[in-house]
Design a protein around this motif. Structure first.
Motif, short mmCIF file in Angstrom:
data_model
loop_
_atom_site.label_atom_id
_atom_site.label_comp_id
_atom_site.label_asym_id
_atom_site.label_seq_id
_atom_site.Cartn_x
_atom_site.Cartn_y
_atom_site.Cartn_z
N PRO A 12 37.60 42.40 30.73
CA PRO A 12 37.81 41.18 32.00
C PRO A 12 36.98 41.26 31.53
O PRO A 12 35.84 41.37 31.58
CB PRO A 12 38.08 41.45 32.95
N ARG A 17 38.09 31.87 32.79
CA ARG A 17 39.12 32.27 32.64
C ARG A 17 39.93 32.01 32.09
O ARG A 17 40.01 30.42 31.19
CB ARG A 17 39.18 32.29 34.13
N ASP A 110 44.98 39.21 34.14
CA ASP A 110 44.77 39.30 35.53
C ASP A 110 45.25 38.18 36.81
O ASP A 110 46.84 38.58 36.03
CB ASP A 110 43.95 37.74 34.60
N SER A 111 45.12 38.11 37.64
CA SER A 111 46.17 38.29 38.51
C SER A 111 46.15 36.63 38.45
O SER A 111 46.89 36.52 39.60
CB SER A 111 45.42 38.80 39.59
N GLN A 112 45.48 35.43 39.05
CA GLN A 112 45.55 34.34 38.85
C GLN A 112 46.66 34.08 38.34
O GLN A 112 47.85 34.83 37.94
CB GLN A 112 44.84 33.51 37.61
#
Length: 189
Positions: A12, A17, A110-112
């Motif tokens: 990451p 982002r 990614d967790s978004q």
């Protein structure tokens, strides 16, 4: 990699982002798909953010089984880059007229939260067959010729089947059933 998808694991990014613009479309058109035809569902993603969307993929969700669970794979999408994935399905001939939304659920490393675009697909049914059935008992060869089934006679059951509907029948099947446990020994058509 296979089909040109970069699926390499990448660490990451510390700053930035991914930001995704996603569209979902269908060809030839989602407005009217005729049962028995093919439909291609295409998703386009563009990363307008300042970090790579890592291992991006999606799966469709729909109440219609044909459109549910289609997988679309995009891989790593760097900032400013776009990816496209298409998948083609055949709508069964037997599908009834209906309208269903298809939602694309996107996932990545990614967790978004990700956008979930929706596409409405309208399927038009093919004309259906409709059957008229008539039958007679022929006991002229193995019985007394009165048209009634009596003990000891051998009879022929003659069926007259006619399609009175608007659509053709791919295959017509009639089943003559007799239950050994039924004391009345009824025959159902």
């Amino acid at each position: 990699s296979a089909r040109g998808v970069d699926w390499r694991p990448i660490p990451p990014e510390v700053r930035g982002r991914p930001q995704l613009d996603v569209t979902l479309e269908a060809q030839p058109t989602a407005e009217r798909v005729v049962a028995g035809s093919k439909l291609t569902v295409t998703a386009r993603v563009k990363n307008t953010g300042d970090a790579t969307a890592r291992r991006l993929w999606g799966v469709t969700r729909s109440e219609h089984d044909v459109f549910d669970g289609l997988e679309l794979v995009f891989g790593n999408v760097p900032p400013g880059q776009s990816r496209v994935w298409s998948t083609t399905v055949e709508v069964p001939h037997s599908t009834a007229t209906r309208r269903d939304p298809i939602r694309l659920e996107l996932r990545h490393d990614d967790s978004q939260a990700l956008p979930a675009p929706t596409l409405a697909v309208a399927v038009s049914a093919l004309p259906r067959p409709r059957f008229a059935l008539g039958w007679t008992v022929d006991d002229r060869k193995g019985g007394n010729g009165d048209g009634l089934v009596q003990r000891g006679e051998e009879v022929e059951l003659v069926l007259d089947l006619q399609n009175t509907g608007d659509g053709p029948s791919a295959k017509a099947v009639a089943t003559l059933n007799h239950s050994e446990n039924d004391e009345v020994r009824a025959v159902c058509l």
